[in-house]
Design a protein around this motif. Structure first.
Motif, PDB file in Angstrom:
ATOM      1  N   PHE A 148      54.027  39.922  36.889  1.00 13.13           N
ATOM      2  CA  PHE A 148      54.878  39.897  38.074  1.00 13.13           C
ATOM      3  C   PHE A 148      54.147  40.439  39.304  1.00 13.13           C
ATOM      4  O   PHE A 148      54.311  39.913  40.416  1.00 13.13           O
ATOM      5  N   LEU A 149      53.356  41.491  39.144  1.00 14.07           N
ATOM      6  CA  LEU A 149      52.665  42.084  40.281  1.00 14.07           C
ATOM      7  C   LEU A 149      51.651  41.110  40.877  1.00 14.07           C
ATOM      8  O   LEU A 149      51.558  40.960  42.101  1.00 14.07           O
ATOM      9  N   THR A 150      50.896  40.428  40.018  1.00 18.58           N
ATOM     10  CA  THR A 150      49.933  39.449  40.513  1.00 18.58           C
ATOM     11  C   THR A 150      50.644  38.282  41.188  1.00 18.58           C
ATOM     12  O   THR A 150      50.195  37.781  42.228  1.00 18.58           O
ATOM     13  N   LEU A 151      51.769  37.854  40.619  1.00 17.51           N
ATOM     14  CA  LEU A 151      52.547  36.780  41.229  1.00 17.51           C
ATOM     15  C   LEU A 151      53.080  37.208  42.593  1.00 17.51           C
ATOM     16  O   LEU A 151      53.045  36.427  43.563  1.00 17.51           O
ATOM     17  N   PHE A 152      53.554  38.430  42.677  1.00 11.10           N
ATOM     18  CA  PHE A 152      54.040  38.957  43.959  1.00 11.10           C
ATOM     19  C   PHE A 152      52.901  39.041  44.978  1.00 11.10           C
ATOM     20  O   PHE A 152      53.094  38.718  46.161  1.00 11.10           O
ATOM     21  N   TYR A 153      51.728  39.437  44.539  1.00 12.16           N
ATOM     22  CA  TYR A 153      50.580  39.517  45.442  1.00 12.16           C
ATOM     23  C   TYR A 153      50.155  38.125  45.913  1.00 12.16           C
ATOM     24  O   TYR A 153      49.775  37.946  47.077  1.00 12.16           O
TER      25      TYR A 153
ATOM     26  N   TYR B  93      46.362  51.237  36.649  1.00  8.62           N
ATOM     27  CA  TYR B  93      47.146  52.402  37.024  1.00  8.62           C
ATOM     28  C   TYR B  93      48.620  52.037  36.915  1.00  8.62           C
ATOM     29  O   TYR B  93      49.009  50.922  37.235  1.00  8.62           O
ATOM     30  N   HIS B  94      49.466  52.992  36.484  1.00 10.45           N
ATOM     31  CA  HIS B  94      50.891  52.735  36.316  1.00 10.45           C
ATOM     32  C   HIS B  94      51.663  53.284  37.511  1.00 10.45           C
ATOM     33  O   HIS B  94      51.279  54.292  38.119  1.00 10.45           O
ATOM     34  N   LEU B  95      52.772  52.626  37.834  1.00 10.31           N
ATOM     35  CA  LEU B  95      53.545  53.000  39.021  1.00 10.31           C
ATOM     36  C   LEU B  95      54.109  54.406  38.896  1.00 10.31           C
ATOM     37  O   LEU B  95      54.022  55.203  39.833  1.00 10.31           O
ATOM     38  N   LEU B  96      54.705  54.720  37.752  1.00 14.07           N
ATOM     39  CA  LEU B  96      55.289  56.047  37.579  1.00 14.07           C
ATOM     40  C   LEU B  96      54.223  57.133  37.653  1.00 14.07           C
ATOM     41  O   LEU B  96      54.425  58.201  38.264  1.00 14.07           O
ATOM     42  N   THR B  97      53.060  56.874  37.072  1.00 17.44           N
ATOM     43  CA  THR B  97      51.960  57.846  37.130  1.00 17.44           C
ATOM     44  C   THR B  97      51.487  58.050  38.557  1.00 17.44           C
ATOM     45  O   THR B  97      51.234  59.189  38.994  1.00 17.44           O
ATOM     46  N   LEU B  98      51.368  56.950  39.311  1.00 15.72           N
ATOM     47  CA  LEU B  98      50.925  57.054  40.705  1.00 15.72           C
ATOM     48  C   LEU B  98      51.922  57.839  41.549  1.00 15.72           C
ATOM     49  O   LEU B  98      51.536  58.720  42.332  1.00 15.72           O
ATOM     50  N   LEU B  99      53.218  57.559  41.380  1.00 18.99           N
ATOM     51  CA  LEU B  99      54.228  58.283  42.144  1.00 18.99           C
ATOM     52  C   LEU B  99      54.223  59.774  41.807  1.00 18.99           C
ATOM     53  O   LEU B  99      54.315  60.629  42.709  1.00 18.99           O
ATOM     54  N   CYS B 100      54.113  60.088  40.528  1.00 17.40           N
ATOM     55  CA  CYS B 100      54.094  61.503  40.124  1.00 17.40           C
ATOM     56  C   CYS B 100      52.875  62.219  40.673  1.00 17.40           C
ATOM     57  O   CYS B 100      52.963  63.351  41.173  1.00 17.40           O
ATOM     58  N   HIS B 101      51.701  61.592  40.599  1.00 15.82           N
ATOM     59  CA  HIS B 101      50.485  62.224  41.115  1.00 15.82           C
ATOM     60  C   HIS B 101      50.551  62.422  42.628  1.00 15.82           C
ATOM     61  O   HIS B 101      50.131  63.476  43.142  1.00 15.82           O
ATOM     62  N   CYS B 102      51.079  61.439  43.331  1.00 13.76           N
ATOM     63  CA  CYS B 102      51.207  61.578  44.788  1.00 13.76           C
ATOM     64  C   CYS B 102      52.173  62.696  45.153  1.00 13.76           C
ATOM     65  O   CYS B 102      51.905  63.494  46.076  1.00 13.76           O
TER      66      CYS B 102
ATOM     67  N   ALA C 250      48.183  46.394  50.786  1.00 15.51           N
ATOM     68  CA  ALA C 250      48.678  45.585  49.665  1.00 15.51           C
ATOM     69  C   ALA C 250      47.571  45.280  48.668  1.00 15.51           C
ATOM     70  O   ALA C 250      47.779  45.320  47.451  1.00 15.51           O
ATOM     71  N   THR C 251      46.369  45.012  49.179  1.00 18.75           N
ATOM     72  CA  THR C 251      45.235  44.752  48.283  1.00 18.75           C
ATOM     73  C   THR C 251      44.858  45.993  47.490  1.00 18.75           C
ATOM     74  O   THR C 251      44.530  45.907  46.295  1.00 18.75           O
ATOM     75  N   ALA C 252      44.909  47.163  48.127  1.00 18.59           N
ATOM     76  CA  ALA C 252      44.596  48.408  47.423  1.00 18.59           C
ATOM     77  C   ALA C 252      45.611  48.692  46.318  1.00 18.59           C
ATOM     78  O   ALA C 252      45.242  49.110  45.208  1.00 18.59           O
ATOM     79  N   ILE C 253      46.898  48.435  46.602  1.00 14.64           N
ATOM     80  CA  ILE C 253      47.919  48.641  45.577  1.00 14.64           C
ATOM     81  C   ILE C 253      47.706  47.690  44.408  1.00 14.64           C
ATOM     82  O   ILE C 253      47.816  48.073  43.232  1.00 14.64           O
ATOM     83  N   TRP C 254      47.377  46.434  44.706  1.00 15.25           N
ATOM     84  CA  TRP C 254      47.141  45.464  43.635  1.00 15.25           C
ATOM     85  C   TRP C 254      45.927  45.854  42.797  1.00 15.25           C
ATOM     86  O   TRP C 254      45.935  45.728  41.573  1.00 15.25           O
ATOM     87  N   LEU C 255      44.872  46.342  43.453  1.00 15.55           N
ATOM     88  CA  LEU C 255      43.686  46.769  42.706  1.00 15.55           C
ATOM     89  C   LEU C 255      43.987  47.979  41.825  1.00 15.55           C
ATOM     90  O   LEU C 255      43.497  48.078  40.693  1.00 15.55           O
ATOM     91  N   LEU C 256      44.807  48.912  42.342  1.00 10.44           N
ATOM     92  CA  LEU C 256      45.148  50.101  41.561  1.00 10.44           C
ATOM     93  C   LEU C 256      45.907  49.737  40.290  1.00 10.44           C
ATOM     94  O   LEU C 256      45.589  50.211  39.190  1.00 10.44           O
ATOM     95  N   PHE C 257      46.929  48.896  40.439  1.00  5.84           N
ATOM     96  CA  PHE C 257      47.798  48.605  39.308  1.00  5.84           C
ATOM     97  C   PHE C 257      47.251  47.523  38.388  1.00  5.84           C
ATOM     98  O   PHE C 257      47.477  47.561  37.171  1.00  5.84           O
ATOM     99  N   GLU C 258      46.526  46.555  38.944  1.00  5.73           N
ATOM    100  CA  GLU C 258      46.119  45.408  38.148  1.00  5.73           C
ATOM    101  C   GLU C 258      44.698  45.551  37.619  1.00  5.73           C
ATOM    102  O   GLU C 258      44.431  45.280  36.447  1.00  5.73           O
ATOM    103  N   VAL C 259      43.776  45.959  38.471  1.00  4.81           N
ATOM    104  CA  VAL C 259      42.366  46.042  38.067  1.00  4.81           C
ATOM    105  C   VAL C 259      42.077  47.360  37.361  1.00  4.81           C
ATOM    106  O   VAL C 259      41.441  47.397  36.305  1.00  4.81           O
ATOM    107  N   MET C 260      42.565  48.472  37.948  1.00  7.33           N
ATOM    108  CA  MET C 260      42.285  49.791  37.383  1.00  7.33           C
ATOM    109  C   MET C 260      43.331  50.233  36.365  1.00  7.33           C
ATOM    110  O   MET C 260      43.240  51.353  35.834  1.00  7.33           O
TER     111      MET C 260
END
Length: 252
Positions: free
Chosen positions: A190-195, A97-106, A85-95
């Motif tokens: 919303f993502l930070t609030l969820f975290y 990174y966008h969710l759609l971009t991450l899903l497509c790259h994966c 969960a911390t890695a996901i928060w760092l990816l989207f919030e700190v770095m």
């Protein structure tokens, strides 16, 4: 023969006395055990629990694997979920990174590896990768949909009851909660609030379980103070506000 008879009768009397004393001691010990268990039960019943809790924290959280996860029963699994969960928060919030971009790259990386691996097995004479067939069970989807429907309808019914002016206390609690959410939403996304909510659920229950006696004692004092101030506020302000028609009057 007479002396032997006297000795036998004397031994019988001694054994009867011993058995009588033993039975009395066993009955007294059982009575004392019953008294102790009833006393402990009475003491437990008198102990204040936060929010009127009568079950252990594990049962309040629903039991099973979710409760084990939040209460850190298995530290490896709980730690892995926290790291993920911390890695996901760092990816989207700190770095950024966008969710759609991450899903497509994966998906690009995963499909590329599987495609090359499946075609390379014909040249190296090895078995192709065993890709499992993933399906969502119909029963699971129906149960999830029913649970969501029940909770959404319950929320709508609560909002309708508040809007009709039946419960002033519930109205104030909901307004205060929505205002607090609006303040938090203006401070973070919303993502930070969820975290933040996730971290609270991941730390508060396990800390409360370790120090529940101290927290419950403090909560009892705090609730007594809140009830006192609410009674003063109700007497001076809330009781003077006109209330809407009750349900019984509407039925009549």
């Amino acid at each position: 023969m007479a002396e032997q008879h006297k000795e036998d009768s004397l031994l019988e009397k001694i054994s009867d006395k011993l058995h009588g004393r033993g039975g009395g001691s066993s009955s007294s010990s059982s009575d004392s055990d019953d008294e102790r268990s009833s006393a402990t039960a009475a003491v437990k019943a008198k102990i204040y629990r936060l929010f009127g809790r009568e079950k252990p924290v594990h049962s309040v959280l629903g039991g099973g694997k979710p409760a084990d996860l939040f209460l850190w029963r298995n530290k490896r699994i709980s730690g892995g979920v926290l790291i993920g969960a911390t890695a996901i928060w760092l990816l989207f919030e700190v770095m950024d990174y966008h969710l759609l971009t991450l899903l497509c790259h994966c998906l690009i990386v995963t499909l590329g590896i599987l495609f090359l691996w499946s075609n390379a097995t014909t040249f190296i004479n090895k078995s192709p990768p065993n890709i499992p067939e993933v399906k969502i069970p119909e029963d699971l989807a129906v149960n999830v949909a029913r649970s969501l429907r029940y909770e959404i309808n319950k929320g709508f019914a609560t909002l309708r009851e508040i809007g009709q002016g039946h419960d002033l206390k519930k109205f104030l609690i909901v307004i205060a909660g929505l205002w607090l959410l609006s303040v938090l939403g203006s401070c973070c996304n919303f993502l930070t609030l969820f975290y933040i909510v996730f971290m609270v659920l991941y730390t508060v229950p396990v800390l409360y379980e370790k120090h529940e006696d101290k927290v419950d004692a403090f909560g009892e004092k705090a609730m007594a103070e809140l009830k006192k101030y609410y009674a003063i506020f109700d007497e001076k302000c809330l009781s003077k506000i006109p209330k809407g028609p009750s349900k019984d009057k509407k039925l009549h």
